[in-house]
Design a protein around this motif. Sequence first.
Motif, PDB file in Angstrom:
ATOM      1  N   ASP A  37     -10.327 -17.052  -3.688  1.00  0.00           N
ATOM      2  CA  ASP A  37      -9.575 -16.965  -4.756  1.00  0.00           C
ATOM      3  C   ASP A  37      -8.201 -17.735  -4.855  1.00  0.00           C
ATOM      4  N   SER A  38      -8.097 -18.807  -5.699  1.00  0.00           N
ATOM      5  CA  SER A  38      -6.773 -19.227  -6.007  1.00  0.00           C
ATOM      6  C   SER A  38      -5.480 -18.282  -6.240  1.00  0.00           C
ATOM      7  N   THR A  39      -6.024 -17.469  -7.048  1.00  0.00           N
ATOM      8  CA  THR A  39      -4.974 -16.746  -7.631  1.00  0.00           C
ATOM      9  C   THR A  39      -4.819 -15.716  -6.888  1.00  0.00           C
ATOM     10  N   SER A  40      -5.310 -15.355  -5.543  1.00  0.00           N
ATOM     11  CA  SER A  40      -4.994 -14.619  -4.676  1.00  0.00           C
ATOM     12  C   SER A  40      -3.609 -14.352  -4.106  1.00  0.00           C
ATOM     13  N   TYR A  41      -2.718 -13.349  -3.745  1.00  0.00           N
ATOM     14  CA  TYR A  41      -1.516 -13.382  -3.229  1.00  0.00           C
ATOM     15  C   TYR A  41      -1.575 -13.619  -1.892  1.00  0.00           C
ATOM     16  N   PRO A  42      -0.801 -14.647  -1.533  1.00  0.00           N
ATOM     17  CA  PRO A  42      -1.050 -14.970  -0.148  1.00  0.00           C
ATOM     18  C   PRO A  42      -0.088 -14.252   0.974  1.00  0.00           C
ATOM     19  N   GLY A  43       0.517 -13.153   0.692  1.00  0.00           N
ATOM     20  CA  GLY A  43       1.127 -12.453   1.556  1.00  0.00           C
ATOM     21  C   GLY A  43       0.529 -11.244   2.341  1.00  0.00           C
ATOM     22  N   ALA A  44       0.804 -10.606   3.225  1.00  0.00           N
ATOM     23  CA  ALA A  44       0.447  -9.599   3.954  1.00  0.00           C
ATOM     24  C   ALA A  44       0.500  -8.288   2.945  1.00  0.00           C
ATOM     25  N   VAL A  45      -0.407  -7.203   3.086  1.00  0.00           N
ATOM     26  CA  VAL A  45      -0.500  -6.086   2.368  1.00  0.00           C
ATOM     27  C   VAL A  45       0.544  -5.121   2.891  1.00  0.00           C
ATOM     28  N   PRO A  46       1.560  -4.486   2.382  1.00  0.00           N
ATOM     29  CA  PRO A  46       2.567  -3.907   2.644  1.00  0.00           C
ATOM     30  C   PRO A  46       1.829  -2.316   3.062  1.00  0.00           C
ATOM     31  N   ASP A  47       2.943  -1.553   3.605  1.00  0.00           N
ATOM     32  CA  ASP A  47       2.403  -0.277   4.120  1.00  0.00           C
ATOM     33  C   ASP A  47       2.830   0.655   2.934  1.00  0.00           C
ATOM     34  N   TYR A  48       1.358   1.344   2.471  1.00  0.00           N
ATOM     35  CA  TYR A  48       1.774   2.166   1.201  1.00  0.00           C
ATOM     36  C   TYR A  48       2.073   3.630   1.363  1.00  0.00           C
ATOM     37  N   ARG A  49       1.587   3.919   2.771  1.00  0.00           N
ATOM     38  CA  ARG A  49       1.441   5.283   3.236  1.00  0.00           C
ATOM     39  C   ARG A  49       2.847   5.869   3.532  1.00  0.00           C
TER      40      ARG A  49
END
Lengths: 480, 96, 491
Positions: free
Chosen positions: C238-250
Amino acid sequence: MGYEPVIGIETHVELTTNSKMFCGCPADFGAPPNTNTCPVCLGLPGALPVVNGTAVEYAMIIGLGLNCEVAPRSIFARKNYFYPDMPKNYQISQYDQPLCVNGHLDVETGAGTHRIGITRVHMEEDTGKSTHVGEGGRIQAASHSLIDFNRAGVPLMEIVSEPDIRSAEQARAFVTELRAAVLRLGVSDAKLEEGSMRFDGNISLRLEGSEAFGTKVEVKNMNSIRSLQRALEYEIERQTALLEAGEPVVQETRHWDEEAGTTSGMRSKEEAFDYRYFPEPDLVPVAVDHQWRARVADSLPELPAQARGRYIEMGLDGPVATVISRDIEYGSVFEAAVAAGGDPQTVANWLTGEVTALVRRTDLSLAAGPIDGASLAELSAMVSDGRLSASAAKDVLAGVAAGEGPPAAVAEQRDLIQVSDTAALEPVVDEVLAANTDAIQKLRDGDDKVIGFLIGQVMRATGGKADPGAVTELIRSKAG
Amino acid sequence: MPVDIDIAKVARLARLALNDEELAGYRQQCEVILEHAALVQTLPTEGVTPTSHPLPRTNAFREDVITECLDREEVLAQAPERDGDYFLVPRILDEP
Amino acid sequence: MSDLADLTLAAAAGGLRSGDLSAVELLEAVHRRAAMTEANLHAYLTLDREGAARAAVGADAGFKRGADLGPLQGIPVALKDNMVTRGLETTCSSKILAGYLPPYDGTATTRLRAGGAVILGKTNLDEFAMGSSTENSAYGTSRNPWDPDRVPGGSSGGSAAAVAAGSAMVAFGSDTGGSIRQPAALCGIVGMKPTYGLVSRYGLIAFASSLDQIGPLARSVEDAVAALEVVGGYDPADSTSYPGAVPDYRSGLESGVSGLRIGVVTELNGAGIEPAVQAAVNRTLDQLENAGATIVQLSLPSVEYALSAYYLIAPAECSANLARFDGVRYGLRRLGENVEEMMSNTRAEGFGPEVTRRILLGTYALSAGYYDAFYGQAQRVRTLIIRDFQAAYEQADVLVSPTSPTTAFPIGARTDDPLSMYMSDVCTIPSNLSGDPAISVPVGLDDAGLPIGFQVMAPALGEPVMFRVAAEVERLAAFGVRAPLASSEVG
């Protein structure tokens, strides 16, 4: 007052990338139907395109090769129209922000050099292929069509010229030069017969001296450079006749019929096309920074026009230089031959003459074949130092092409080395003169034509191996 | 701002075979919605760059490598009509 | 809690790991619940019993081996039927895709399978996700578990109804103008739209590409976090996918709101909002203030134009996205004398009225002579909306509003008036235009006993602070009520 044609040409070129423009399917030609497909190029629900970075670079190479400016930022757009071999019913293309703009290509004709403007070079995807079934495969009479999506999504560059072309001959020269440039740049195989290079023409006429444009007609379905020229010539005639009769030219798309040698209007649309372009939301912009542009520009190979200039400096005449510079294989063989000591004009003459004839006759491939720079250099040296006659050299060349070895060996083997040694020739000449005393008398009386007959006799007696120059000299000295 | 839609032309462009009654209904509904949507025209936007994308990303490129294709049978099994290895469609009237 | 089907994902995940329960037991409980509720709710279009059973057995085997594939292993999840599933019928609730078996899995589906999730089946939606009530489904409307005479909201109405009724533990939907948050609000559950680009759209059948996002519908904020963790993150497809890491939400979920600035958007509160809804929102604001947050009133003037811009942008993109449904490669085909007629007949027959209307609208808005006045202008207004949000986030950490101006409305009440239906999304659409994340949390019931949702919006990639505030709202509201239909006595 006469009419002046105003012609612009849109050229489509498929790139020789490994994979397609927006997916990883192979981009090659000739696979079994519908095997080179995936969710993306089949337009399956949910699939998304991702740009092939190499295709962008190839497009830049074409743009820079055509002296274009590369846009620091360009975007893709959706071009909306329904067609059964176009999977998404929109084509991902470029519209108001293309990758390359504002270039030019210089082309040579007998009338001189013409600079043809390049409006833009943009990236898009190819469609699938429809085969019309029934009634000889013609679209209008077919009962149904079969679709193969292998070609759908193959990277396609559209190269749009300015309406700077003023004759069918110039148009032919333009596409010939453009094809040569694309081949030299190494980004497309530009095969007309496989459709990896295709062109459409836009043509209108105007009164000579006028600046205004006349009504434009688009001509499609030209499958060769020759048919492009013929179609444009036909259109010039047709439109001239209309204008001279005071009838209007209709703005339309016309179809070239190769067999009939005519163009005909395609079924008129109920409404003009409305492509509803808008920015492709599934893709992000292409940004080309200075470094990227510079790296590509620095790695560009030499273009035909540059090679031509260099060849002329090496001593070639213009037309021969043009022919050799347009073909990358000819160019490399020519340069290798000169590097091996061959005389440029002699080698070039051989290439454009006998080698070309041989290639046409025998399906010989220059790239793979035994005829290389070294052998041409050797051959030209043998001719210029008199070891080979011009006609014997043709035999030697055929031998080289057939893989019999380098020229000297072939000449030896086929016993074609010229005899120019006076001591060896003298007995033969004496014999011929003794048998033709009438002729000698005529020669002494000033009838110079007869010497040809005498030389011929010597040549026959030596099986064609005698050096005609040496023979002439001997006859003259003996007839004294 | 009243909006006047040539609904038959729009339906043709969108390849929707609608009868006159349907066309009239859609025309009326679309005009109402567009009149509301035309509110955007009252906002001054001179010099404003259009946003086609909320994500400020560029150069999302793929390596030029070949990946696996779909199985042709699985693909053609979904076709409404096929002939051998091809998709079959009724006759095509025009070149694109 | 007596019935496993009523567990939160978090509780079930704990039980699966402690060995107190198995994925097979969990699945059986959810299937029993579905057997009781489906006749009334029609949340599902397809239940894949065999596939789910296989996945549950596999998940249990994994636990036995000690393999932990993440928070959804062994959890029964439902997918909105616009998410592509290989070999499992995917229709978008449209006749045009009746019987369609996709030859591939979308990225979210792939990640769910890899994460050991038990995919129950495909939930009902408004056709191609266009609608706010699930009434635009070609396969019958879904109903609200709080009152079966009312809509569950939409377009992810089937997913919301299933999670609220216990026939799924968590579900996924898509949100283009509020299609996750609004049905979550109307069904009394949590629904979340991530930042545009956080979850891959590969395999989500597109409605409006620049607005669509996949997100979770769940019974708690923590459950929504778990679900997002599994499907979120960069996807090169997906070219519109955010390329960074998923942060910690918890880590922030227990942090409370002390010191946070909460902005109340003037344009999305008050006018046009049902009094009971506004009252519940105001009560929540008071609670947040008492919990240490600073409440600030903020105006985003361009947001008034969001609905108008949306009804140009979304139909324009949909008119192109839905062009591929032409009877050539898949789905419905109606005969025609030539290919153009075949396509036109197929599309007229295959698409329902709302989809047809939006295709016509979008085709018109993009056509020659109108592009700049409509589509182009809408995209410029979009820029202004983004600027207003950016300015607002200088002054507030999150923005809040009601999720929906009203609670669940009766079936049929708005079907004849597209504009009144479109008004359902007036509070949710701005976040889609800006690409920012937003979540709906249930905060109370109106006098008719219908749930009310509270929306928390955050700047792009501001999920951590958004979840932090949402978790506090959840604690403060102590909603804890279950839909009346989510019980074994009803069926």
